[in-house]
Design an enzyme around this catalytic site. Structure first.
Site, PDB file in Angstrom:
ATOM      1  N   CYS A   1       0.837  -1.199   0.000  1.00 36.63           N
ATOM      2  CA  CYS A   1       0.000   0.000   0.000  1.00 36.63           C
ATOM      3  C   CYS A   1       0.876   1.254   0.000  1.00 36.63           C
ATOM      4  CB  CYS A   1      -0.940  -0.016   1.208  1.00 36.63           C
ATOM      5  SG  CYS A   1      -1.986   1.451   1.275  1.00 36.63           S
TER       6      CYS A   1
ATOM      7  N   CYS B   1      -0.409   4.100   2.117  1.00 32.65           N
ATOM      8  CA  CYS B   1      -0.224   3.939   3.570  1.00 32.65           C
ATOM      9  C   CYS B   1       1.234   4.176   3.960  1.00 32.65           C
ATOM     10  CB  CYS B   1      -0.582   2.526   4.035  1.00 32.65           C
ATOM     11  SG  CYS B   1      -2.042   1.843   3.284  1.00 32.65           S
ATOM     12  N   ASP B   2       2.164   3.665   3.161  1.00 28.59           N
ATOM     13  CA  ASP B   2       3.551   3.579   3.608  1.00 28.59           C
ATOM     14  C   ASP B   2       4.543   4.443   2.837  1.00 28.59           C
ATOM     15  OD1 ASP B   2       2.739   1.700   5.497  1.00 28.59           O
ATOM     16  OD2 ASP B   2       2.875   0.082   4.034  1.00 28.59           O
TER      17      ASP B   2
END
Ligand code: NDP
Length: 320
Positions: free
Chosen positions: A142, A145-146
Site C-alpha cells: 500500500c 499507507c507507507d
C-alpha cells in the site's frame, strides 16, 4: 454456543464496510430492515487506502477515499444502520430459508434472517520468502499507507495495472526515483494512467522485468534483484522500498465449501442478481466481481443486495 433464545436476532446482517456494504446498509435501513454492519478489520475497506477518487459520481471536484467512506457511513447511520467494529469468523447458513448464524470475533453468535456479504478483496503478494521477511521493513502492498516512510529515497513498485500506475505516480511525488517493474512488454493499465506514468520524470519503467529477490539486512530492504525475462540479464536495483501492486484476491475463505465460488474464489451470484446458492444470503461488491471492481459498481450491487433481501423477507413473511 449460548442458548439460541438469548442470541441477538437481526433482519439484515451486513458483513463488510466498503462501498458495497454501506450502500446495502443505506437501502436496507430505509426499508426498515434495521441493518447491522460489521466493518471487518479495515473499516471503510480498500478505498480508505487510496488517495483521490475522481470517478465516483456526485463529486465533481473528486474526493479522497477516506472521506468518501466516511460520507457513506454517515449516510447509512442517518437512516438507523448500526455500524460495529468486528470480524465475522464463522458462519452457519440455513439451507431451507431458515435463520442464519454468523459468529463475530470468534465468540459472539448472531442470528440473521438475511446476510449480505460485502467482504471485498485483498492485495495479492508475489509469494517470495524475502517479500514476507521484509514485509513492514521496506516491503508494502500500500503505497498510500507507507510511501511517506520513503520520502527522498529510491523505491521499486511491481505491477502494470491501474493500481500500480496510480501508486507509482503517488510515490514519485515523495520519492527521489521510482522503478516500475512490468513483467510483459506492455501495461495493463488504462491509457490515461499510462500517460501519467510516462509523463513523470522520476519514474523509470523496466519492461519484461521480474522480481527474483528482495535483498536487505537487519535495517530492512536495501535492494531488489530483478531479471529481464527476454535477455536473462540480472541486476540489483538500489532501493530501500519495494511496493507490490499486482491485483487482489476475494475475501471468501470464510465461505469455502459453503457458498458457490469460482476457481479463484469469487462468489458466484445468480444472473442479474446478488443471490448466492443459499436463500437469504446475498453477495455484492468485489467479493463477487472480478470484472469491473469499481467503487460505483460495488455500490450498485450493494443496492441490489438490499432490495433483494427486502423482497426475500417480504415473500417469506407472506408465506411464499
Ligand atoms: P489488475 O489485475 O488490473 O493488474 C494487475 C497487474 O499486476 C497486471 O499488470 C499484472 O501483469 C501484474 N501482475 C500480476 N501478477 C504479477 C506477478 N506475479 N508479477 C508481476 N506482475 C504481476 O489489478 P489492479 O489492482 O491494478 O486493478 C484492479 C481493478 O481496479 C482494475 O479493473 C482497475 O482498472 C481498477 N482500478 C481503477 C483505478 C482508477 O480508476 N482510478 C485505480 C486502481 C484500480 P499482467 O498485465 O502481465 O497480467
Amino acid at each position: 454456543m449460548t442458548n439460541i433464545d438469548e442470541l441477538e436476532h437481526v433482519k439484515c446482517l451486513i458483513i463488510g464496510s466498503g462501498p458495497a456494504g454501506y450502500t446495502a446498509a443505506i437501502y436496507a435501513a430505509r426499508a426498515d430492515l434495521k441493518p447491522v454492519v460489521y466493518t471487518g478489520i479495515v473499516p471503510g475497506g480498500q478505498l480508505t487506502q487510496t488517495t483521490e477518487v475522481d470517478n465516483f459520481p456526485g463529486y465533481p471536484q473528486g474526493v479522497t477515499g477516506p472521506v468518501l467512506m466516511e460520507d457513506l457511513k454517515a449516510q447509512a447511520e442517518r437512516f438507523g444502520t448500526e455500524v460495529r467494529f468486528g470480524y465475522a469468523t464463522k458462519v452457519a447458513f440455513s439451507q431451507d430459508k431458515g435463520t442464519h448464524k454468523v459468529q463475530i470475533d470468534g465468540s459472539k453468535w448472531i442470528l440473521a434472517e438475511t446476510v449480505i456479504i460485502a467482504t471485498g478483496a485483498t492485495a495479492k503478494w508475489l509469494g517470495l520468502p524475502s517479500e514476507e521477511k521484509y514485509n513492514g521493513f521496506g516491503v508494502s502492498a500500500c503505497a498510500v499507507c507507507d510511501g511517506f516512510f520513503f520520502k527522498g529515497q529510491d523505491v521499486a513498485i511491481v505491477g502494470a495495472g491501474d493500481t500500480a500506475a496510480e501508486e507509482a505516480t503517488y510515490l514519485a511525488k515523495l520519492c527521489r526515483k521510482v522503478y516500475m517493474l512490468v513483467r510483459r512488454d506492455e501495461f495493463r493499465a488504462s491509457k490515461a494512467m499510462v500517460h501519467r506514468v510516462m509523463n513523470t520524470a522520476n519514474i523509470e519503467v523496466l519492461y519484461n522485468t521480474e522480481t527474483q529477490e528482495i535483498v536487505g539486512n537487519e535495517q530492512g530492504v536495501n535492494g531488489v534483484r530483478v531479471i529481464n525475462n527476454r535477455t536473462k540479464e540480472e541486476k540489483v536495483l538500489d532501493v530501500t522500498g519495494f511496493f507490490v501492486a499486482i491485483g487482489h484476491k476475494p475475501n471468501t475463505e470464510l465461505f469455502q465449501g459453503i457458498l458457490e465460488m469460482d476457481e479463484t474464489g469469487y462468489l458466484i451470484t445468480k444472473a442479474d442478481s446478488t443471490a448466492t446458492n443459499i436463500p437469504g444470503i446475498f453477495a455484492c461488491g468485489d467479493v463477487q466481481d472480478h470484472v469491473y471492481r469499481q467503487a460505483i459498481t460495488a455500490a450498485g450491487t450493494g443496492c441490489m443486495a438490499a432490495l433483494e433481501a427486502e423482497r426475500y423477507l417480504a415473500a417469506k413473511e407472506s408465506g411464499e
